[in-house]
Scaffold this motif. Sequence first.
Motif, short mmCIF file in Angstrom:
data_model
loop_
_atom_site.label_atom_id
_atom_site.label_comp_id
_atom_site.label_asym_id
_atom_site.label_seq_id
_atom_site.Cartn_x
_atom_site.Cartn_y
_atom_site.Cartn_z
N ALA A 189 1.34 -0.76 -0.06
CA ALA A 189 0.07 0.24 -0.07
C ALA A 189 1.32 1.01 0.10
O ALA A 189 0.11 2.08 -0.82
CB ALA A 189 -0.39 -0.02 1.28
N ALA A 190 2.14 1.60 1.10
CA ALA A 190 2.97 2.21 1.10
C ALA A 190 3.70 2.49 -0.20
O ALA A 190 3.56 3.77 -0.77
CB ALA A 190 3.83 1.91 2.00
N GLY A 191 3.49 1.37 -1.16
CA GLY A 191 4.88 1.85 -2.24
C GLY A 191 3.83 2.32 -3.55
O GLY A 191 4.17 2.93 -4.30
N HIS A 192 1.79 1.26 -3.76
CA HIS A 192 1.26 2.44 -4.73
C HIS A 192 0.84 4.08 -3.82
O HIS A 192 0.79 4.95 -4.75
CB HIS A 192 -0.02 1.34 -4.09
N LEU A 193 1.13 4.48 -2.85
CA LEU A 193 0.62 5.56 -2.50
C LEU A 193 1.77 6.42 -3.10
O LEU A 193 1.66 7.68 -3.20
CB LEU A 193 0.47 5.57 -0.90
N VAL A 194 3.09 6.27 -2.50
CA VAL A 194 4.15 6.76 -3.69
C VAL A 194 4.05 7.41 -4.68
O VAL A 194 4.49 8.13 -5.62
CB VAL A 194 5.89 6.09 -2.80
N ALA A 195 3.60 5.95 -5.57
CA ALA A 195 3.04 5.70 -7.05
C ALA A 195 2.62 7.35 -7.57
O ALA A 195 2.01 7.67 -8.11
CB ALA A 195 3.70 4.77 -7.54
N ALA A 196 1.26 7.16 -6.34
CA ALA A 196 0.20 8.06 -7.06
C ALA A 196 0.73 9.19 -6.82
O ALA A 196 0.31 10.88 -7.70
CB ALA A 196 -1.49 8.32 -6.48
N LEU A 197 1.37 9.81 -5.48
CA LEU A 197 1.93 10.94 -5.23
C LEU A 197 3.10 11.43 -6.54
O LEU A 197 2.90 12.57 -6.70
CB LEU A 197 2.83 11.19 -3.76
#
Length: 411
Positions: A189-197
């Motif tokens: 989830a943290a990886g996807h959040l960083v990708a979104a930002l």
Amino acid sequence: MDVTFDRPFRRPDIQTVTTYREVWRVAPFRVLFGARTLAIVADTLRIVALSLLVYAATESPALAALAYGISFLPQLFGSGLLGALADRLPPRRLIALGYLGEAGAAVALALVPMPVWACLVLVAAVACVTPVFHGAANRLIAEVLPGDAYVLGRSLSNLASSLAQLAGLAGAGIAVAALGEREAILCAAAGHLVAALWTRLGLPALSLPATTGRLITASLRGNVALLKDPAIRRLLLTQWLPPGFVTGAEALVVPYAADRGLPAGWLLAAVPVGMIIGNLVVGRMVAPATRERLVPVLIAAMGAPLLVFLTNAPWPGLVAALVVVGGGFAFGLGVQAAFRDALPDGGGGQAFALLSTGLMTAQGLLPALAGLLAEALAPGAVIALLGLATLATAAPGLVRRQDRRHQEQRA
């Protein structure tokens, strides 16, 4: 399609771009490349951790396998009903929302107590919109990388995808062993959040022409129109079928190795290694016109080595054969520019979404079909049959450039 950039960026010249370095200088491509690579690592981590979590809860191999592959088939429905959305929303917003949705789903899987069926439904629901934001990203890459730069950009993306999947598999094992399944899903989830930002802050704001009409109707009509076009349909099938057949063959490598007492790990690693080598060689050292002429040869190189599984070849020979199979995947570099140039104006996002969906569907269904065949035939025989099927798609003339027709349409 005209795309307006709110701030300037360096676009490579169509005639002069011949290196990865020139492609890498295009700022929007760097953002899309980095975010997608991180997302692939996160995807792989989440898939493996969820499969292990489901197996720990149910002790059912079937449900664990379903959790591993649940994201494939729903993409077919998402692309069919929502594909036009890739050409209706600004890419930055759509891509960032896609990664954010992946992050939110992973958080829910990790923290919210749910029965297994609810976990699978949640993953399937998110998978429905996956081809939409992937289509928007691929359309944008085609917009910002003209000429042969686009092919080199896709070559870089393919390399990153192979390496990211390997990193995700290794990271999943480490994260699950050190933290546990739910904590590993939170890392995803943290990886996807960083990708979104990264996407939201790194991409320039883009505007699209105004579109009208109902989304689902436009999506269905757009997909029908794409599939009715003989050139586009041929190019889609060329990119769907050979990888699907080879993926089906890969799915039987483990039982084949178990029957013969061979090291399965070496066999499984051979195809990704070949893919990396093939993309580097064909992408960087082969001229564009030669890439297109080599398409049938490279597809044949994917299928012919699989016939060795009919023999009792030693495992180093099988590894070498599978490296050649992986190298054949570089055939896509000779097809992608032709596919881009054949697309109608205003529908590139939906076309790339359809391309991604068909590829994922083929790679999800053909391993299942291969497994069913292996109930009646030896795994080596089924692998060889899939090799013959791949060879059958290597017909010369399968790919023809559509630049002239496309330019006439634009005029």
